[in-house]
Design a protein around this motif. Structure first.
Motif, short mmCIF file in Angstrom:
data_model
loop_
_atom_site.label_atom_id
_atom_site.label_comp_id
_atom_site.label_asym_id
_atom_site.label_seq_id
_atom_site.Cartn_x
_atom_site.Cartn_y
_atom_site.Cartn_z
N ASP A 295 0.83 -1.21 0.00
CA ASP A 295 0.00 0.00 0.00
C ASP A 295 0.87 1.26 0.00
OD1 ASP A 295 0.94 -0.42 2.55
OD2 ASP A 295 -1.00 -0.26 3.54
N GLU A 296 2.11 1.13 0.46
CA GLU A 296 3.03 2.27 0.41
C GLU A 296 3.34 2.64 -1.04
OE1 GLU A 296 7.62 3.40 1.62
OE2 GLU A 296 6.57 1.87 2.79
N ALA A 297 3.40 1.62 -1.91
CA ALA A 297 3.63 1.88 -3.34
C ALA A 297 2.45 2.62 -3.94
CB ALA A 297 3.88 0.57 -4.08
N PHE A 298 1.25 2.27 -3.49
CA PHE A 298 0.05 2.97 -3.96
C PHE A 298 0.11 4.44 -3.55
CE2 PHE A 298 -4.28 4.50 -3.07
CZ PHE A 298 -4.85 4.35 -4.34
N VAL A 299 0.46 4.71 -2.31
CA VAL A 299 0.57 6.09 -1.83
C VAL A 299 1.61 6.84 -2.64
CG1 VAL A 299 1.22 7.54 0.13
CG2 VAL A 299 -0.21 5.52 0.50
N HIS A 300 2.74 6.20 -2.91
CA HIS A 300 3.81 6.82 -3.70
C HIS A 300 3.29 7.25 -5.07
CE1 HIS A 300 7.79 7.35 -5.54
NE2 HIS A 300 7.32 6.65 -6.57
N LEU A 301 2.54 6.39 -5.73
CA LEU A 301 2.04 6.70 -7.07
C LEU A 301 1.01 7.82 -7.04
CD1 LEU A 301 1.70 3.04 -8.33
CD2 LEU A 301 3.26 4.76 -9.27
N VAL A 302 0.15 7.79 -6.03
CA VAL A 302 -0.87 8.85 -5.94
C VAL A 302 -0.22 10.20 -5.65
CG1 VAL A 302 -2.87 9.68 -4.66
CG2 VAL A 302 -2.71 7.26 -5.27
N GLU A 303 0.69 10.21 -4.70
CA GLU A 303 1.31 11.49 -4.32
C GLU A 303 2.21 12.06 -5.41
OE1 GLU A 303 1.48 10.95 0.56
OE2 GLU A 303 3.30 10.68 -0.62
N ALA A 317 -13.88 14.06 -9.61
CA ALA A 317 -14.48 13.15 -8.62
C ALA A 317 -13.68 11.86 -8.53
CB ALA A 317 -15.93 12.85 -8.99
N SER A 318 -13.27 11.31 -9.67
CA SER A 318 -12.49 10.07 -9.66
C SER A 318 -11.11 10.30 -9.04
CB SER A 318 -12.33 9.55 -11.09
OG SER A 318 -13.58 9.24 -11.66
N LEU A 319 -10.51 11.44 -9.38
CA LEU A 319 -9.20 11.77 -8.82
C LEU A 319 -9.28 11.93 -7.30
CD1 LEU A 319 -6.28 12.35 -9.61
CD2 LEU A 319 -6.89 14.76 -9.83
N ALA A 320 -10.37 12.50 -6.83
CA ALA A 320 -10.55 12.69 -5.39
C ALA A 320 -10.60 11.36 -4.65
CB ALA A 320 -11.82 13.49 -5.13
N LYS A 321 -11.14 10.34 -5.30
CA LYS A 321 -11.21 9.02 -4.67
C LYS A 321 -9.81 8.44 -4.46
CE LYS A 321 -15.78 7.80 -6.45
NZ LYS A 321 -16.55 6.88 -7.34
N TYR A 322 -8.93 8.63 -5.45
CA TYR A 322 -7.55 8.17 -5.30
C TYR A 322 -6.86 8.92 -4.17
CZ TYR A 322 -7.28 5.30 -9.54
OH TYR A 322 -7.44 4.32 -10.47
N GLU A 323 -7.04 10.23 -4.15
CA GLU A 323 -6.39 11.05 -3.13
C GLU A 323 -6.89 10.69 -1.74
OE1 GLU A 323 -6.76 15.17 -4.06
OE2 GLU A 323 -5.86 14.98 -6.04
N ASP A 324 -8.21 10.49 -1.62
CA ASP A 324 -8.78 10.14 -0.32
C ASP A 324 -8.25 8.80 0.17
OD1 ASP A 324 -10.87 10.54 1.83
OD2 ASP A 324 -11.62 8.67 0.96
N ARG A 325 -8.16 7.83 -0.75
CA ARG A 325 -7.66 6.51 -0.37
C ARG A 325 -6.20 6.59 0.08
NH1 ARG A 325 -8.29 2.43 2.27
NH2 ARG A 325 -7.38 0.47 1.56
#
Length: 478
Positions: A295-303, A317-325
């Motif tokens: 999940d750290e890799a997921f955070v890295h990609l989103v950030e 709206a879709s982008l906000a879902k990634y950021e929120d997660r």
């Protein structure tokens, strides 16, 4: 629909001179068809059944259809769907193409012919080769089933290996004979590294390098993949390549995954569709991974990509879902200090902060008496605690997430969990669900004596393993 070998699906053919944008495809059926329309579809990184319909043409007199567009299109492997979309034939379409496809439904693809596309004529020849190849391999599979000894089995496997080399040689010869064509590009993308035979040694030593094959294969895996050719996304090649590389060759550690993901995204940066698919695939793969810490890799990609405007195809709206997660995961990635929890003891309702929980290790457990899975897992966890974990210095800080306080107390007594630190959020002020991503139970985190997160997503079966791994790592450093 007819079934084709992946290698047949993955075939593609070459560039034609672009006379104009768009395409014109005239389809002539030798037999009457019942369709009112035939359809044009294309692959998008994955093999069947994942295809995308893009255009259609009306059938005239049960035998003829024209599919035409004046808009620029991305070339690749396309499919003509007919007979109520239960049958198809593949062909190569490039921007500016004009061709006639003659379809004899009695023997496909052998009886498909093309006018105005030499590349597709060669594609049919390749498919005929594949049909013969497939029949030979199937015969060997049947022969393997009846093998009576290990020697017989090995002979069959050796012959299968010879056949595979024939397929590889066909593709190599084609690429050499028709350089620059699309099918050559796809054949090269499909190619896998051929590890040099013989014994290999660590540099400057006489020690055998037991990992030479792995490192060589990984280092050269993408050598022949043309990251500048966006048309490769319209073939069922890329998804399988990404899966093999990232899920079989890259070490399942956040640092390794982040580093490799950055390299891959840099490679595809100038190819719009390849970059789009790569970022989407990497984020999804990291989020779905069952490997601890991914999940750290997921955070890295989103950030570093989604939140910096690289996911251009997503609406707000879709982008906000990634950021929120990502924001929910970020506080509790491995190596971080566990967020503070000011919980209350279930018996006295006195404050019992997580940070003041003593122990060489703290197992933070979120559970609920209303959760069927929890009621199976918690007794198993307690058994492992008494037999193994307690001796390793583990203390359990157990947060009950649901239920009336009296019922929670009764359940703790029934399960004999009095040795645990049993707490609740009596004042509803800790925001533990957001801090620890607790949207289902049970959920467990292993912390060290300084409350650094060592493990997450654990269950009773693997806690001791994480502790042993941690202690071996410490021992190596000292």
């Amino acid at each position: 629909m007819k079934k084709l070998l992946l290698s047949g699906i993955c075939a593609a053919l070459g560039l034609t001179a672009f006379a104009r944008d768009g395409y014109k495809i005239e389809v002539k059926f030798k037999q009457d068809v019942t369709d009112s329309f035939v359809y044009l579809a294309h692959y998008y990184a994955k093999a069947l059944p994942t295809i995308y319909k893009t255009d259609s043409g009306r059938v005239i007199n049960k035998r003829t259809a024209i599919i035409e567009s004046k808009d620029s299109v991305l070339g690749g492997i396309y499919l003509l769907l007919f007979d109520n979309r239960t049958k198809f034939t593949e062909f190569i379409l490039n921007n500016g193409d004009a061709m006639t496809i003659n379809v004899d439904t009695t023997d496909m693809p052998a009886n498909i012919t093309f006018k105005g596309s030499e590349e597709n004529t060669r594609y049919v020849a390749y498919e005929k080769f594949l049909m013969g190849y497939g029949k030979k391999q199937q015969a060997l599979i049947e022969e393997l089933k009846s093998a009576k000894s290990a020697a017989d089995t090995q002979k069959v496997r050796d012959r299968s290996g010879v056949l595979s080399k024939e397929l590889t040689a066909y593709r190599k010869d084609y690429a050499a004979k028709y350089p620059g064509t699309y099918i050559s590009t796809v054949f090269k993308a499909l190619a896998v590294p051929e590890v040099p035979e013989g014994t290999h040694y660590l540099a400057g030593t006489k020690t055998v390098d037991t990992e030479f094959a792995y490192h060589y294969y990984k280092q050269h895996y993408w050598d022949q993949f043309d990251f500048k050719d966006d048309r490769l996304i319209y073939s069922p090649v890329y998804d399988a390549k990404l899966d093999e590389y990232f899920n079989r060759m890259v070490m399942p550690l956040p640092d390794s995954m982040n580093r490799e993901a950055d390299v891959m995204l840099a490679r595809t940066r100038k190819s719009k569709e390849l970059f789009k698919y790569t970022l989407h695939w990497l984020a999804g793969n990291a989020e779905r991974s069952k490997v601890m810490g991914m999940d750290e890799a997921f955070v890295h990609l989103v950030e570093n990509y989604y939140m910096k405007g690289d996911a251009y195809w997503l609406d707000s709206a879709s982008l906000a879902k990634y950021e929120d997660r990502a924001k929910k995961i970020a506080p509790n990635v491995l190596g971080n200090t566990a967020p503070e929890l000011l919980m209350q003891d279930i018996w006295s309702l006195q404050d019992k902060p997580l940070s003041q929980q003593e122990g060489k290790y703290t197992l933070l457990v979120f559970w609920s008496r209303e959760c069927g899975h929890c009621m199976k897992e918690i007794p198993q966890l307690d058994s492992v605690y008494r037999k193994v974990l307690k001796a390793k210095g583990v203390k359990i800080y157990a947060v009950s997430t649901e239920g009336d306080l009296t019922d929670i107390q009764k359940t703790v007594e029934q399960l004999k969990l009095q040795e645990w630190a049993n707490v609740v959020d009596a004042r509803n002020k800790t925001d533990y669900r957001s801090k620890y991503d607790v949207y289902s139970t049970p959920k467990m985190y292993l912390l060290d004596d300084k409350k650094k997160i060592l493990g997450k997503g654990l269950d009773h079966s693997n806690i001791a393993e994480v502790i042993e791994f941690t202690e071996k790592k410490k021992a190596k450093k000292t």
